[in-house]
Design an enzyme around this catalytic site. Structure first.
Site, PDB file in Angstrom:
ATOM      1  CG  HIS A   1      45.198  56.225  13.072  1.00 48.32           C
ATOM      2  ND1 HIS A   1      45.038  56.935  11.838  1.00 48.32           N
ATOM      3  CD2 HIS A   1      44.077  56.169  13.491  1.00 48.32           C
ATOM      4  CE1 HIS A   1      43.720  57.492  12.029  1.00 48.32           C
ATOM      5  NE2 HIS A   1      43.086  56.870  12.908  1.00 48.32           N
TER       6      HIS A   1
ATOM      7  CD  GLU B   1      31.982  54.120  13.152  1.00 50.50           C
ATOM      8  OE1 GLU B   1      33.226  54.532  13.793  1.00 50.50           O
ATOM      9  OE2 GLU B   1      31.101  55.019  13.624  1.00 50.50           O
TER      10      GLU B   1
ATOM     11  CG  ASP C   1      26.288  52.239  20.914  1.00 50.46           C
ATOM     12  OD1 ASP C   1      27.453  52.317  21.358  1.00 50.46           O
ATOM     13  OD2 ASP C   1      25.244  52.843  21.706  1.00 50.46           O
ATOM     14  N   GLY C   2      29.044  50.336  20.286  1.00 49.39           N
ATOM     15  CA  GLY C   2      30.253  49.853  20.788  1.00 49.39           C
ATOM     16  C   GLY C   2      29.661  49.398  22.399  1.00 49.39           C
TER      17      GLY C   2
ATOM     18  CG  ASP D   1      40.028  55.682  16.839  1.00 49.94           C
ATOM     19  OD1 ASP D   1      40.245  56.935  17.168  1.00 49.94           O
ATOM     20  OD2 ASP D   1      40.501  55.077  15.634  1.00 49.94           O
ATOM     21  CB  SER D   2      35.467  57.395  21.094  1.00 52.40           C
ATOM     22  OG  SER D   2      36.053  58.126  22.069  1.00 52.40           O
ATOM     23  CB  THR D   3      33.823  61.508  18.250  1.00 47.57           C
ATOM     24  OG1 THR D   3      32.551  60.943  18.766  1.00 47.57           O
ATOM     25  CG2 THR D   3      34.017  61.013  16.719  1.00 47.57           C
ATOM     26  CG  ASP D   4      35.979  65.947  20.846  1.00 46.13           C
ATOM     27  OD1 ASP D   4      36.999  65.176  20.592  1.00 46.13           O
ATOM     28  OD2 ASP D   4      35.962  67.027  20.081  1.00 46.13           O
TER      29      ASP D   4
ATOM     30  N   PRO E   1      26.997  60.981  20.155  1.00 48.57           N
ATOM     31  CG  PRO E   1      27.578  60.225  17.879  1.00 48.57           C
ATOM     32  CD  PRO E   1      27.116  61.387  18.794  1.00 48.57           C
TER      33      PRO E   1
HETATM   34  N1  AG3 Z   1      39.146  60.290  16.885  1.00 46.83           N
HETATM   35  C1  AG3 Z   1      39.468  61.140  17.943  1.00 46.83           C
HETATM   36  C2  AG3 Z   1      39.397  62.538  17.530  1.00 46.83           C
HETATM   37  C3  AG3 Z   1      39.131  63.735  18.437  1.00 46.83           C
HETATM   38  C4  AG3 Z   1      39.329  64.913  17.894  1.00 46.83           C
HETATM   39  N2  AG3 Z   1      38.803  65.921  18.495  1.00 46.83           N
HETATM   40  C5  AG3 Z   1      38.803  67.187  18.176  1.00 46.83           C
HETATM   41  N3  AG3 Z   1      39.105  67.512  16.743  1.00 46.83           N
HETATM   42  N4  AG3 Z   1      38.023  68.269  18.697  1.00 46.83           N
HETATM   43  C6  AG3 Z   1      39.910  60.040  15.838  1.00 46.83           C
HETATM   44  C7  AG3 Z   1      39.248  59.020  14.846  1.00 46.83           C
HETATM   45  C8  AG3 Z   1      40.331  58.910  13.971  1.00 46.83           C
HETATM   46  N5  AG3 Z   1      40.559  57.362  13.773  1.00 46.83           N
END
Ligand code: AG3
Length: 278
Positions: free
Chosen positions: A62, A106, A137-138, A155-158, A162
């Site tokens: 962060h 978000e 949705d961004g 700051d996305s997921t993999d 989504p």
């Molecule tokens: N977002 C990115 C996390 C990616 C982690 N990937 C994994 N564990 N395979 C983090 C959000 C935190 N604000």
């Protein structure tokens, strides 16, 4: 009751941590959400089986996703965070007194709700009056804007489920358009060990859009491989030449990872990764 949680990294590799207690487990319209209490890492947020943050090591991620761009821009006022519904990135953005308006967009309201309920160490600034939380949705959110944001943080997921569209050309074009003429975008960009194809494609996609594109690195022990990458994209400012991190000396911002030397050093890229992004 104790149990081991494993994040499956690929067919032959996993990351395993021992859990003291399951705090929450449920499914939103978008994903499976778990909050676990781990012996070593403390409270841990897991989305769709992937560790998003842990109490013990979230500070590296962060601080680095936020302060590298915010200490490069000379006067960031209007900041957009896409994803990051846990609030950790916004917490760091709020350390900048120049920022008058920050928007957190978000897609999944349940991530926000559970973070507020169980992860106050990251969600603590979400109710700051300078923050506006938008559930959308961004990808759709940025589309109509032209030239209004100083800094956009992704700051996305993999890039599965989504978040898939958050790695695609059309979205980055919209982000570029939504930024001012001297705007900066930073996106989390996965592990340089395990996600080489994603990293390679990302730099190909970004090349025609931003004149300045630089990778930087930070350790996040709870993520696959422990080494994480970010991409810094800018229309004007260079993170090494233009930064104002000397301001840090007179500010007391409670940084645990980020400092002047780290700002420079994070852009040192090992050869095997340079080859990926050349
Ligand atoms: N977002 C990115 C996390 C990616 C982690 N990937 C994994 N564990 N395979 C983090 C959000 C935190 N604000």
């Amino acid at each position: 009751m104790d149990f081991w949680f494993t994040e499956t990294v690929n067919d032959t590799v996993g990351n395993t941590i021992k859990i003291k207690k399951r705090i929450f487990s449920g499914r939103s319209d978008f994903q499976k959400i778990e909050v676990l209490d781990a012996y070593h890492y403390g409270r841990t947020l897991i989305l769709e089986g992937s560790v998003q943050l842990t109490e013990k090591d979230e500070f590296t991620y962060h601080e680095m996703i936020s302060h590298i761009p915010l200490f490069t821009h000379p006067h960031p006022e209007h900041v957009l965070v896409i994803g990051g519904g846990d609030g950790g990135t916004i917490r760091e953005v709020m350390k900048h007194s120049t920022v008058t308006r920050a928007k957190l967009v978000e897609i999944d309201p349940l991530v926000i709700e559970k973070s507020k309920q169980f992860l106050s160490f990251v969600s603590c600034e979400m109710d700051n009056p300078r923050v506006e939380v938008i559930i959308q949705d961004g990808i759709q959110y940025v589309k109509p804007y032209t030239g209004i944001f100083d800094v956009i943080l992704i700051d996305s997921t993999d890039p599965v489920g989504p978040a898939t569209g958050l790695y695609q050309k059309e979205f980055f074009q919209d982000v570029h358009k939504a930024l001012k003429d001297d705007g900066i975008m930073v996106a989390q960009s996965e592990s340089p060990f395990f996600d080489q194809q994603i990293v390679r494609e990302l730099y190909t996609t970004l090349k025609p859009l931003f004149p300045i594109r630089k990778m930087y690195l930070a350790p996040v022990p709870s993520y696959p491989s422990g080494l994480w990458s970010f991409v810094f994209c800018s229309k004007k400012y260079d993170p090494i030449l233009d930064n104002r991190c000397e301001d840090l000396r007179r500010l007391n911002l409670n940084m645990r990872y980020y400092n002047e030397a780290v700002h420079q050093a994070a852009f040192a890229i090992p050869n095997f990764i340079q080859e990926l992004i050349a």
